[in-house]
Design a protein around this motif. Sequence first.
Motif, short mmCIF file in Angstrom:
data_model
loop_
_atom_site.label_atom_id
_atom_site.label_comp_id
_atom_site.label_asym_id
_atom_site.label_seq_id
_atom_site.Cartn_x
_atom_site.Cartn_y
_atom_site.Cartn_z
N TRP A 31 0.83 -1.19 0.00
CA TRP A 31 0.00 0.00 0.00
C TRP A 31 0.87 1.25 0.00
O TRP A 31 2.04 1.20 0.38
N ARG A 32 0.28 2.36 -0.41
CA ARG A 32 0.95 3.66 -0.34
C ARG A 32 -0.03 4.68 0.22
O ARG A 32 -1.18 4.74 -0.22
N ILE A 33 0.40 5.46 1.16
CA ILE A 33 -0.42 6.54 1.71
C ILE A 33 0.22 7.86 1.33
O ILE A 33 1.42 8.07 1.54
N GLU A 34 -0.56 8.76 0.76
CA GLU A 34 -0.08 10.06 0.31
C GLU A 34 -0.74 11.18 1.12
O GLU A 34 -1.96 11.27 1.19
N THR A 35 0.10 12.03 1.72
CA THR A 35 -0.44 13.17 2.47
C THR A 35 -0.07 14.50 1.81
O THR A 35 -0.28 15.55 2.41
N VAL A 36 0.45 14.46 0.60
CA VAL A 36 1.00 15.67 -0.02
C VAL A 36 -0.08 16.72 -0.30
O VAL A 36 0.23 17.91 -0.42
N GLU A 37 -1.34 16.30 -0.41
CA GLU A 37 -2.40 17.27 -0.67
C GLU A 37 -2.98 17.85 0.63
O GLU A 37 -3.77 18.80 0.59
N ALA A 38 -2.60 17.29 1.76
CA ALA A 38 -3.06 17.80 3.05
C ALA A 38 -2.10 18.88 3.53
O ALA A 38 -0.92 18.90 3.17
N SER A 39 -2.59 19.79 4.35
CA SER A 39 -1.76 20.88 4.85
C SER A 39 -0.57 20.34 5.64
O SER A 39 -0.74 19.52 6.56
N ALA A 97 -5.14 6.83 -0.14
CA ALA A 97 -4.55 5.49 -0.04
C ALA A 97 -4.55 4.83 -1.41
O ALA A 97 -5.49 5.00 -2.21
N TYR A 98 -3.50 4.07 -1.67
CA TYR A 98 -3.36 3.32 -2.92
C TYR A 98 -2.90 1.91 -2.59
O TYR A 98 -2.12 1.70 -1.67
N GLU A 133 -2.13 -5.82 -9.95
CA GLU A 133 -1.34 -6.31 -11.08
C GLU A 133 -1.00 -5.24 -12.10
O GLU A 133 0.07 -5.26 -12.70
N ASP A 134 -1.90 -4.31 -12.32
CA ASP A 134 -1.66 -3.31 -13.35
C ASP A 134 -1.26 -1.95 -12.80
O ASP A 134 -1.31 -0.94 -13.50
N GLY A 135 -0.85 -1.90 -11.52
CA GLY A 135 -0.37 -0.63 -10.96
C GLY A 135 -1.10 -0.27 -9.68
O GLY A 135 -1.67 -1.13 -8.99
N TRP A 136 -1.08 1.03 -9.34
CA TRP A 136 -1.70 1.51 -8.11
C TRP A 136 -3.19 1.72 -8.29
O TRP A 136 -3.63 2.35 -9.25
N LYS A 137 -3.97 1.21 -7.35
CA LYS A 137 -5.41 1.39 -7.35
C LYS A 137 -5.80 2.30 -6.19
O LYS A 137 -5.46 2.03 -5.04
N THR A 138 -6.50 3.39 -6.48
CA THR A 138 -6.94 4.31 -5.45
C THR A 138 -8.09 3.71 -4.66
O THR A 138 -9.05 3.19 -5.23
N LEU A 139 -7.98 3.77 -3.32
CA LEU A 139 -9.00 3.22 -2.45
C LEU A 139 -9.30 4.19 -1.32
O LEU A 139 -8.43 5.00 -0.94
N PRO A 140 -10.49 4.12 -0.74
CA PRO A 140 -10.78 4.96 0.43
C PRO A 140 -9.84 4.60 1.58
O PRO A 140 -9.47 3.43 1.74
N GLN A 199 7.99 8.25 -5.97
CA GLN A 199 8.72 7.11 -6.54
C GLN A 199 9.93 6.74 -5.67
O GLN A 199 10.23 5.55 -5.48
N ASP A 200 10.62 7.76 -5.14
CA ASP A 200 11.75 7.48 -4.25
C ASP A 200 11.28 6.69 -3.03
O ASP A 200 11.94 5.73 -2.60
N ALA A 201 10.17 7.11 -2.45
CA ALA A 201 9.64 6.46 -1.26
C ALA A 201 9.31 5.00 -1.54
O ALA A 201 9.59 4.11 -0.74
N VAL A 202 8.70 4.76 -2.71
CA VAL A 202 8.36 3.39 -3.09
C VAL A 202 9.62 2.55 -3.28
O VAL A 202 9.70 1.40 -2.82
N MET A 203 10.61 3.12 -3.93
CA MET A 203 11.86 2.39 -4.14
C MET A 203 12.56 2.10 -2.82
O MET A 203 13.19 1.05 -2.65
N ASP A 204 12.45 3.02 -1.86
CA ASP A 204 12.96 2.75 -0.51
C ASP A 204 12.25 1.52 0.06
O ASP A 204 12.87 0.64 0.67
N GLY A 205 10.93 1.51 -0.11
CA GLY A 205 10.15 0.39 0.40
C GLY A 205 10.58 -0.92 -0.23
O GLY A 205 10.71 -1.95 0.45
N VAL A 206 10.81 -0.89 -1.53
CA VAL A 206 11.26 -2.09 -2.23
C VAL A 206 12.61 -2.55 -1.67
O VAL A 206 12.84 -3.76 -1.48
N GLU A 207 13.49 -1.60 -1.38
CA GLU A 207 14.80 -1.94 -0.80
C GLU A 207 14.64 -2.62 0.56
O GLU A 207 15.30 -3.62 0.85
N ILE A 208 13.76 -2.09 1.38
CA ILE A 208 13.53 -2.68 2.71
C ILE A 208 12.96 -4.08 2.58
O ILE A 208 13.34 -5.00 3.32
#
Length: 326
Positions: A58-66, A80-81, A85-92, A118-127
């Motif tokens: 999963w990925r959580i994005e807060t960039v649109e929040a203050s 939340a995403y 199989e075909d990429g990121w799916k937006t979910l509540p 993308q950097d954050a995701v690649m960090d996750g992949v590394e972990i």
Amino acid sequence: MAYAQGIFVARGDVRESESMELSLFEHGGSENVTENDVRAAMEMRQNNDPKIAGPDIWRIETVEASALNPSAAEMQRVKAYRWVEDGWKTLPLHEIYAAIKDELPTYVYVHGNKATSQDAVMDGVEIMKYLPQDTPYRFIIWHWDTQRAKVRLKTEYREKAHAADMQGVYFACFLQNISSDASVTLIGYSFGARTLLCGLHLCGGGRFSGLAFPENAVRKDSSHLRAVLLASATENVDLLADGRFSHAVKTAKEIHITMNPLDPALKYYPQISPVAAKAMGVTGAVYSSEIENLGVVRHLPVSKKSHKMKDYVALPGVYGVLRTPF
């Protein structure tokens, strides 16, 4: 089910020659990471053994929040995403809370400065390379806005440090909505460690920047939360009784902290600290005998001249903790 989103209440009231050293606080990941790079890396993490499910990512994005004024309304902007199989799916956002109620071990990673999504995701992949490969788990990547500001580096890093603290308000809301029976390991890197500690502090009944949970909403059970702080870019006195994040030790069963006197970025941390304190990632946490008796804080000695996340997670002492059930 109603999820906690607005349960906070008020409670009381560089010099140019420094640029090279301070720039070490930047992410340090691969430049120009593309969505295709992310897709290839993510697909590699899917287990090829049909008997073993791959990680639930999963990925959580807060960039649109203050960044500096968190509120119930701003929490609605957190997205939340889920990787399919075909990429990121937006979910509540509430779907991730529902998902964490199962028995899958869950890891949550919060990145440091200057990291794109993308950097954050690649960090996750590394972990994930260092997590158990023979059992399924859930991995959540928490991405917050750390893009370059057009100010002097010292000013920028002080502002980003404050933003990382305030990000902890959103993180606390997230933690409060997770089932207390779920086994969750929190991983914070550099400024991300501040977000984790602030979130844990608020969940433990602490107050930060005039905000706190009502007494009846404070998290009571700490037996299923563990924190691992890598290269912590926060003050080493933050866990003292009068420290900014003193209540964090009440929320987590374990807080593992790397202490690396050779970290080339953290040795300059006093230049951006408002109290000229040393970094927790250099000296470890300074704490009282009372906290010591709790046995929550555990230091991981490191002797490596690096501030890169990938170098920290590759240390046997670090991934050994991540692989150990608790």
